[in-house]
Design a protein around this motif. Structure first.
Motif, PDB file in Angstrom:
ATOM      1  N   ILE A  97       0.835  -1.201   0.000  1.00 37.24           N
ATOM      2  CA  ILE A  97       0.000   0.000   0.000  1.00 37.24           C
ATOM      3  C   ILE A  97       0.873   1.256   0.000  1.00 37.24           C
ATOM      4  CG2 ILE A  97      -1.681   1.341   1.311  1.00 37.24           C
ATOM      5  CD1 ILE A  97      -2.909  -1.069  -0.015  1.00 37.24           C
ATOM      6  N   LEU A  98       1.820   1.321   0.936  1.00 35.51           N
ATOM      7  CA  LEU A  98       2.680   2.498   1.041  1.00 35.51           C
ATOM      8  C   LEU A  98       3.547   2.671  -0.203  1.00 35.51           C
ATOM      9  CD1 LEU A  98       3.852   2.226   4.771  1.00 35.51           C
ATOM     10  CD2 LEU A  98       2.097   3.738   3.819  1.00 35.51           C
ATOM     11  N   GLY A  99       4.113   1.577  -0.693  1.00 43.51           N
ATOM     12  CA  GLY A  99       5.014   1.650  -1.846  1.00 43.51           C
ATOM     13  C   GLY A  99       4.315   2.116  -3.103  1.00 43.51           C
ATOM     14  N   ASN A 100       3.145   1.563  -3.378  1.00 37.59           N
ATOM     15  CA  ASN A 100       2.449   1.920  -4.616  1.00 37.59           C
ATOM     16  C   ASN A 100       1.844   3.321  -4.552  1.00 37.59           C
ATOM     17  OD1 ASN A 100       2.483  -0.462  -6.582  1.00 37.59           O
ATOM     18  ND2 ASN A 100       1.955  -1.467  -4.662  1.00 37.59           N
ATOM     19  N   PHE A 101       1.359   3.742  -3.378  1.00 36.86           N
ATOM     20  CA  PHE A 101       0.891   5.121  -3.244  1.00 36.86           C
ATOM     21  C   PHE A 101       2.060   6.098  -3.385  1.00 36.86           C
ATOM     22  CE2 PHE A 101      -3.233   3.818  -1.224  1.00 36.86           C
ATOM     23  CZ  PHE A 101      -4.042   4.541  -2.085  1.00 36.86           C
ATOM     24  N   THR A 102       3.232   5.709  -2.894  1.00 32.90           N
ATOM     25  CA  THR A 102       4.421   6.553  -3.038  1.00 32.90           C
ATOM     26  C   THR A 102       4.794   6.718  -4.501  1.00 32.90           C
ATOM     27  OG1 THR A 102       5.247   5.868  -0.862  1.00 32.90           O
ATOM     28  CG2 THR A 102       6.840   6.829  -2.394  1.00 32.90           C
ATOM     29  N   ILE A 103       4.757   5.626  -5.258  1.00 32.00           N
ATOM     30  CA  ILE A 103       5.051   5.697  -6.692  1.00 32.00           C
ATOM     31  C   ILE A 103       4.076   6.643  -7.391  1.00 32.00           C
ATOM     32  CG2 ILE A 103       4.945   4.383  -8.854  1.00 32.00           C
ATOM     33  CD1 ILE A 103       7.504   3.861  -7.386  1.00 32.00           C
ATOM     34  N   LEU A 104       2.790   6.509  -7.092  1.00 26.32           N
ATOM     35  CA  LEU A 104       1.784   7.375  -7.717  1.00 26.32           C
ATOM     36  C   LEU A 104       2.035   8.840  -7.372  1.00 26.32           C
ATOM     37  CD1 LEU A 104      -1.431   5.234  -7.075  1.00 26.32           C
ATOM     38  CD2 LEU A 104      -0.317   5.627  -9.284  1.00 26.32           C
ATOM     39  N   PHE A 105       2.361   9.102  -6.117  1.00 25.06           N
ATOM     40  CA  PHE A 105       2.593  10.480  -5.682  1.00 25.06           C
ATOM     41  C   PHE A 105       3.829  11.071  -6.349  1.00 25.06           C
ATOM     42  CE2 PHE A 105       4.634  13.476  -2.737  1.00 25.06           C
ATOM     43  CZ  PHE A 105       3.619  14.422  -2.611  1.00 25.06           C
ATOM     44  N   ILE A 106       4.915  10.296  -6.384  1.00 20.23           N
ATOM     45  CA  ILE A 106       6.169  10.810  -6.939  1.00 20.23           C
ATOM     46  C   ILE A 106       6.038  11.070  -8.436  1.00 20.23           C
ATOM     47  CG2 ILE A 106       8.561  10.169  -7.476  1.00 20.23           C
ATOM     48  CD1 ILE A 106       8.717   8.862  -4.740  1.00 20.23           C
ATOM     49  N   VAL A 107       5.416  10.150  -9.161  1.00 20.18           N
ATOM     50  CA  VAL A 107       5.241  10.357 -10.608  1.00 20.18           C
ATOM     51  C   VAL A 107       4.377  11.581 -10.872  1.00 20.18           C
ATOM     52  CG1 VAL A 107       4.289   9.377 -12.730  1.00 20.18           C
ATOM     53  CG2 VAL A 107       5.615   7.933 -11.183  1.00 20.18           C
ATOM     54  N   LYS A 108       3.352  11.786 -10.051  1.00 22.94           N
ATOM     55  CA  LYS A 108       2.492  12.964 -10.219  1.00 22.94           C
ATOM     56  C   LYS A 108       3.264  14.258  -9.957  1.00 22.94           C
ATOM     57  CE  LYS A 108      -1.603  15.221  -8.241  1.00 22.94           C
ATOM     58  NZ  LYS A 108      -2.059  15.770  -9.533  1.00 22.94           N
ATOM     59  N   MET A 109       4.140  14.252  -8.948  1.00 23.14           N
ATOM     60  CA  MET A 109       4.814  15.479  -8.530  1.00 23.14           C
ATOM     61  C   MET A 109       6.091  15.770  -9.298  1.00 23.14           C
ATOM     62  SD  MET A 109       2.767  16.636  -6.299  1.00 23.14           S
ATOM     63  CE  MET A 109       3.771  17.983  -5.655  1.00 23.14           C
ATOM     64  N   GLU A 110       6.665  14.767  -9.961  1.00 21.92           N
ATOM     65  CA  GLU A 110       7.959  14.933 -10.636  1.00 21.92           C
ATOM     66  C   GLU A 110       7.751  15.068 -12.157  1.00 21.92           C
ATOM     67  OE1 GLU A 110      11.466  15.815 -11.419  1.00 21.92           O
ATOM     68  OE2 GLU A 110      11.098  15.357  -9.297  1.00 21.92           O
ATOM     69  N   PRO A 111       7.906  16.271 -12.729  1.00 21.61           N
ATOM     70  CA  PRO A 111       7.664  16.463 -14.172  1.00 21.61           C
ATOM     71  C   PRO A 111       8.548  15.600 -15.068  1.00 21.61           C
ATOM     72  CG  PRO A 111       7.769  18.572 -13.022  1.00 21.61           C
ATOM     73  CD  PRO A 111       8.208  17.522 -12.041  1.00 21.61           C
TER      74      PRO A 111
END
Length: 314
Positions: free
Chosen positions: A42-56
Motif C-alpha cells: 500500500i505504502l510503496g504503490n501510493f508513493t510511486i503514484l505520488f512521486i510520478v504525479k509530482m515529478e515532471p
C-alpha cells in the motif's frame, strides 16, 4: 460445523472461507508477514503514484504505465488481503455469495490487467531502444491512454464470464471453501453438477492470457537484444540493457508465481493443499510489494524525489 453448512441448497447465501486448512494453528503467525507485505504494498504503490504525479521528469510513457501497474497492484492486493487477515485475526470466515463472485472477478480481471500492463511496458522498452528518435512521436499520451484502455477492456471481457459460470452452478454439498479467498477452482469444486465448462474456461483463459503476453514480451526483447548487440561498445550495451533491468525484474516477479500456481493447481495433485493456498497468496501479494521497490531502487529520478520528500518533512 453447523447443520446449515451441511444442508442441501442450490444457491447458498454465503460461503465459509477456512483460511489455510492444515495451518489453522499458525494463522496468527502467518498473518504477520502477510500484513507486513500488504502495508508495504500500500505504502510503496501510493508513493510511486505520488512521486510520478509530482515529478515532471517522470511524465513519460514508462512511468504512466508504472502508475497503471501501481493502481492495479493496489486493487489486486486489496481485493483479497483484508478478508484474509480478518480470517486470521477475528475468525471472520463468512463471505456473501455475491461478494465472493465480485472478489473472484477482481482477482481474475486485475491479474490479466497486470499482465497486459507488463506487456505495454515491454513495448515501451522496445520503442525506446529500437526507435529512440521516434519514441515520443510513437508513444504519445493519447496512444498510451488507448493502450491502457485496451488492456482494461481485454481483461474485463475475458474475465466477465467467470462469475456468471460459477453462479449458474448448483451447490448442494457444502458452502465451505478450503481457501483464504474466493479462488475460482476452490469454489467450483463445491458444485454438484458438471463443472467442465467452468474448469476449461478458467484454464483456457489463464493459459491464453499468459501465453499471449509472454510471447509478446519475448518478441519485444528479441528485438531489443538484437539492437543492443548492434551497439559499438560494451559500455553502451550494458547501459542500454540496464534500462530494461527493472522491467525484467517486474516481469519475473509476476510470471514465475503465476505459472507456478497454474501448473501446481492443475497437475500437482500430490502437493499439500496449504502449499497451493500459500502460493496463491504469494502470487497476489508479492508483485505489489516488489514492483515499487524495484523501480524505487533502479530509478534515479524516483530516488531523488523521494529523498527530497523525506528531507523536506524532517
Amino acid at each position: 460445523m453447523s447443520e446449515s453448512n451441511k444442508t442441501n441448497f442450490a444457491n447458498p447465501s454465503m460461503f465459509i472461507l477456512l483460511g489455510i486448512p492444515g495451518l489453522e494453528a499458525a494463522h496468527g503467525w502467518i498473518s504477520i508477514p502477510f500484513c507486513t507485505m500488504y502495508v508495504i504494498a500500500i505504502l510503496g504503490n501510493f508513493t510511486i503514484l505520488f512521486i510520478v504525479k509530482m515529478e515532471p521528469s517522470l511524465h513519460e510513457p514508462m512511468y504512466y504505465f508504472l502508475c497503471m501497474l501501481a493502481i492495479t497492484d493496489l486493487i489486486l492486493s486489496t481485493s483479497t488481503m483484508p478478508k484474509t487477515l480478518s480470517i486470521f485475526w477475528f475468525n471472520s470466515r463468512e463471505i456473501d455469495f455475491g461478494s465472493c463472485l465480485i472478489q473472484m472477478f477482481f482477482i481474475v480481471s486485475f491479474s490479466a490487467m497486470e499482465s497486459g500492463i507488463i506487456v505495454a511496458m515491454a513495448l515501451d522498452r522496445y520503442v525506446a531502444i529500437c526507435h529512440p528518435l521516434r519514441h515520443s512521436s510513437i508513444l504519445t499520451n493519447s496512444v498510451v491512454a488507448r493502450i491502457g484502455l485496451a488492456v482494461v477492456l481485454r481483461s474485463c471481457i475475458f474475465s466477465l464470464p467467470t462469475p456468471f459460470l460459477v453462479r449458474q452452478l448448483p451447490y448442494c454439498r457444502t458452502n465451505v471453501v478450503s481457501h483464504s479467498f474466493c479462488e475460482m477452482m476452490a469454489v467450483v469444486k463445491l458444485a454438484c453438477a458438471d463443472t467442465s465448462l467452468s474448469n476449461y474456461y478458467g484454464l483456457i483463459i489463464a493459459l491464453l492470457v499468459a501465453a499471449t503476453d509472454v510471447f509478446s514480451i519475448t518478441v519485444s526483447y528479441t528485438q531489443i537484444v538484437r539492437a543492443i548487440f548492434s551497439l559499438p561498445t560494451k559500455d553502451a550495451r550494458l547501459k542500454t540493457f540496464g534500462t530494461c533491468s527493472s522491467h525484467l525484474c517486474v516481469t519475473s516477479a509476476f510470471y514465475i508465481p503465476v505459472l507456478f500456481t497454474i501448473f501446481t493447481h492443475r497437475f500437482g495433485h500430490h502437493v499439500p493443499l496449504y502449499f497451493h493456498i500459500l502460493i496463491a497468496n504469494v502470487h497476489l501479494l508479492v508483485p505489489p510489494v516488489l514492483n515499487p521497490i524495484i523501480y524505487g531502487v533502479r530509478t534515479k529520478q524516483i530516488q531523488a524525489r523521494l529523498l527530497r520528500l523525506i528531507t523536506q518533512t524532517e
